[in-house]
Design a protein around this motif. Structure first.
Motif, short mmCIF file in Angstrom:
data_model
loop_
_atom_site.label_atom_id
_atom_site.label_comp_id
_atom_site.label_asym_id
_atom_site.label_seq_id
_atom_site.Cartn_x
_atom_site.Cartn_y
_atom_site.Cartn_z
N SER A 2 0.85 -1.19 0.00
CA SER A 2 0.00 0.00 0.00
C SER A 2 0.88 1.24 0.00
N TYR A 3 0.25 2.35 -0.29
CA TYR A 3 0.97 3.62 -0.27
C TYR A 3 1.12 4.03 1.19
N GLY A 32 -3.89 4.94 -3.46
CA GLY A 32 -3.79 3.62 -2.85
C GLY A 32 -3.43 3.70 -1.37
N ARG A 34 -4.18 3.86 2.59
CA ARG A 34 -5.23 3.30 3.44
C ARG A 34 -5.46 4.13 4.69
N VAL A 271 5.31 -1.32 2.01
CA VAL A 271 4.80 -0.10 1.36
C VAL A 271 5.50 0.13 0.02
N GLN A 272 4.78 0.81 -0.84
CA GLN A 272 5.32 1.15 -2.17
C GLN A 272 6.37 2.22 -2.04
#
Ligand SMILES: [Zn+2]
Ligand SMILES: [Zn+2]
Length: 273
Positions: A2-3, A32, A34, A271-272
């Protein structure tokens, strides 16, 4: 994957933003993300343009509204308190009145000197100005009510405007800087990596990797990332660079908050960026 959560955003409840909270949340979801923290300005410094602007009841109505319509996004309620160590009598009741999740403590003024403007350095050399800034930051770190220290090397903003510097080598000031960071670590508080310097022409996100490393060496564990967005389009901006810096400083995870307590950790592997 996720971001990473954006832990520093402003909306129209800040005097210097007209961003709708809904649009800010929507921008986070589109990336993206959360989780997001909405951290509007709370200022009591008489010289500050945002002084007395924050309206907690209206802010909270909007937080509740956004929590209802964006069920898939965890919305943390927060504030960015300017100089909280100087305004305890005002800050304490404000924070007690609602269930805030996270409080950023930020130094925008060192006495009557605005850290965000070139005239911060009026009558001072670069080194004198840096020392003055970190003396004030040390006091905020020790005596302020906050969970995470906002843009901890903000003096870079003034140095960029006054001297055209994009980076500061803080080694000549290492003792002073470490002392402030040690205080943050000892109180179990955190430091954010703020990406707004890049958008404002001041180079890399801050604090620098050098300062983040010192924070870790002084026992610091809690790190968050924040865009300091004042418009929805800047939510999550430059997070890949911020994550690279957090990694380079030796941290392996980001912190999350709920009700002003450490809520949990997100591994940088998850995480991205
Ligand atoms: Zn700030
Ligand atoms: Zn801010």
């Amino acid at each position: 994957m996720s971001y990473p959560a954006d832990y520093h955003t402003h909306t129209r409840f800040s005097c210097d933003s007209d961003a709708a909270m809904e649009a800010t949340c929507r921008a986070a979801l589109q990336l993206g993300m959360r989780e997001i923290a909405i951290t509007d300005h709370v200022d009591f410094e008489p010289l500050d343009a945002c002084r007395g602007y924050f309206r907690p009841e209206l802010y909270w109505e909007e937080i509740e509204h956004c929590r209802e319509i964006f069920g898939q996004l965890t919305i943390r309620a927060g504030v960015e308190c300017g100089e909280p160590h100087l305004y305890r009598a005002q800050v304490t009741p404000l924070l007690a009145a609602h269930a805030y999740d996270v409080v950023l403590g930020s130094l925008h003024w060192a006495g009557s000197r605005p850290v965000f403007r070139a005239d911060f350095f009026d009558g001072l050399t670069l080194d004198e100005g840096i020392d003055l800034y970190f003396d004030h930051l040390g006091r905020l770190a020790a005596e302020g009510e906050y969970d995470v220290l906002g843009h901890a090397d903000y003096v870079r903003r003034a140095a960029a405007r006054c001297f055209g510097l994009r980076e500061l080598d803080l080694r000549p000031h290492e003792d002073r800087v470490r002392r402030a960071l040690r205080t943050v670590a000892e109180r179990g508080k955190g430091v954010e990596v703020n990406t707004s310097y890049r958008r404002k022409g001041g180079g890399e996100p801050g604090p620098s990797v050098q300062m983040l490393r010192w924070f870790r060496e002084e026992g610091g564990e809690i790190v968050t990332i924040g865009s300091d967005s004042h418009a929805p389009g800047d939510v999550g901006a430059d997070f890949a660079r911020a994550l690279a810096m957090v990694r380079a400083a030796g941290f392996e995870r980001l912190a999350t908050f709920a009700r002003r307590q450490l809520k949990g950790w997100v591994s940088l592997d998850q995480v991205q960026g």
